[in-house]
Design an enzyme around this catalytic site. Structure first.
Site, PDB file in Angstrom:
ATOM      1  N   SER A 183       0.848  -1.184   0.000  1.00 61.86           N
ATOM      2  CA  SER A 183       0.000   0.000   0.000  1.00 61.86           C
ATOM      3  C   SER A 183       0.884   1.234   0.000  1.00 61.86           C
ATOM      4  CB  SER A 183      -0.891   0.008   1.251  1.00 61.86           C
ATOM      5  OG  SER A 183      -1.518   1.267   1.437  1.00 61.86           O
ATOM      6  N   TYR A 186      -1.265  -0.500  10.154  1.00 57.57           N
ATOM      7  CA  TYR A 186      -1.369  -0.970   8.771  1.00 57.57           C
ATOM      8  C   TYR A 186      -0.151  -0.545   7.964  1.00 57.57           C
ATOM      9  CZ  TYR A 186      -3.505  -1.401   4.076  1.00 57.57           C
ATOM     10  OH  TYR A 186      -3.787  -1.717   2.777  1.00 57.57           O
TER      11      TYR A 186
END
Length: 278
Positions: free
Chosen positions: A147, A160
């Site tokens: 990501s 995350y």
């Protein structure tokens, strides 16, 4: 593009979103695709959608698997390899965040579960997928789904982001180690993408308004656009590419990450309040 006809590919998290889009793209070009995930009903529905657009001769199968469980991953790799006796590609797409908030107020179980899903899950895919590719005489491509949050600071999305940063480095190490077997390992770093999971953000609101000015191309991405990069990295055109982390984010990596505290504040929660004291 070069042919992937007859390739056998495993896609984790293949029951929806980016994983399903990648599986559909690969099957459309003739690959034998096995998707896995934790919910069989979702997998069965996805198989039907993917098979509808698959090339003649391509097979589409599913296996229930939890990527945080080593036996599940080993079984998924075996199932995908059983079709042709080889595993030519693996897209480790399963991932997600189990919590939003500042690191200083994040409970340890949220951190552990987020690391397990993203980092450990990808590690297990590399371990078992890479071993299969090496043992079969070499060759193959593994792709981790990272990501933009793994490359830049996204406030209140630290667990995350840290997991994805670790995933990117994990892929680089694996690329170095598996190179002698002609196994390639790369990762993709999607920006904000219009999946069902992201609808609460992409439908509009303060967080989307924080995102858009940071994206030079001025829009969110689509799962099919990430799938095109996956197709490239599995195919022969990328045969001399390994150990890379590819941003596919409309150029947002040129600017800054989003502030997920914006989403919390939109619902009347100040994420930093517990740290301010009286």
């Amino acid at each position: 593009m070069g042919s992937i006809q007859g390739f056998s590919v495993l896609v984790t998290g293949g029951g929806s979103g980016i994983g399903e889009a990648a599986a559909a793209r690969l099957a459309a070009d003739g690959a034998n695709v096995t998707i896995c995930g934790r919910t069989e009903s979702k997998l069965i529905e996805a198989v039907e959608r993917i098979a509808a657009g698959a090339a003649d001769g391509a097979t589409v199968n599913h296996v229930v698997a939890d990527v945080t469980d080593e036996d599940s991953v080993a079984a998924a790799v075996a199932a995908a390899s059983a079709t042709t006796g080889r595993l030519d590609g693996l897209f480790a797409c399963a991932g997600g965040s189990t919590g939003v908030g500042p690191l200083a107020t994040t409970d340890v179980e949220t951190m552990r579960s987020t690391m397990e899903l993203n980092y450990i899950g990808t590690f297990l895919c590399i371990k078992h997928g890479g071993s299969q590719m090496a043992r079969q005489g070499g060759g193959g491509s593994i792709i981790g789904c990272s990501s933009h949050a793994g490359a830049d600071s996204f406030r209140c999305l630290g667990a995350y982001g840290a997991a994805k940063a670790g995933l990117d480095h994990l892929c680089r190490i694996a690329a170095d180690e598996l190179g002698e077997f002609s196994v390639r390992v790369n990762s993709v770093q999607p920006g904000i993408v219009g999946t069902d999971l992201m609808t609460p953000i992409t439908a509009g609101g303060d967080l989307l308004e924080d995102y858009l000015p940071q994206i030079p191309l001025g829009r969110i991405g689509q799962p099919e656009e990430i799938a095109e990069m996956v197709r490239f990295l599995i195919g022969p055109e990328s045969s001399w590419i390994t150990g890379q982390n590819f941003a596919v984010d409309g150029g947002q990596n040129l600017r800054r990450g989003a502030d997920y505290g914006t989403m919390l504040r939109q619902f009347g929660m100040d994420p930093m309040e517990p740290l301010r004291g009286e």
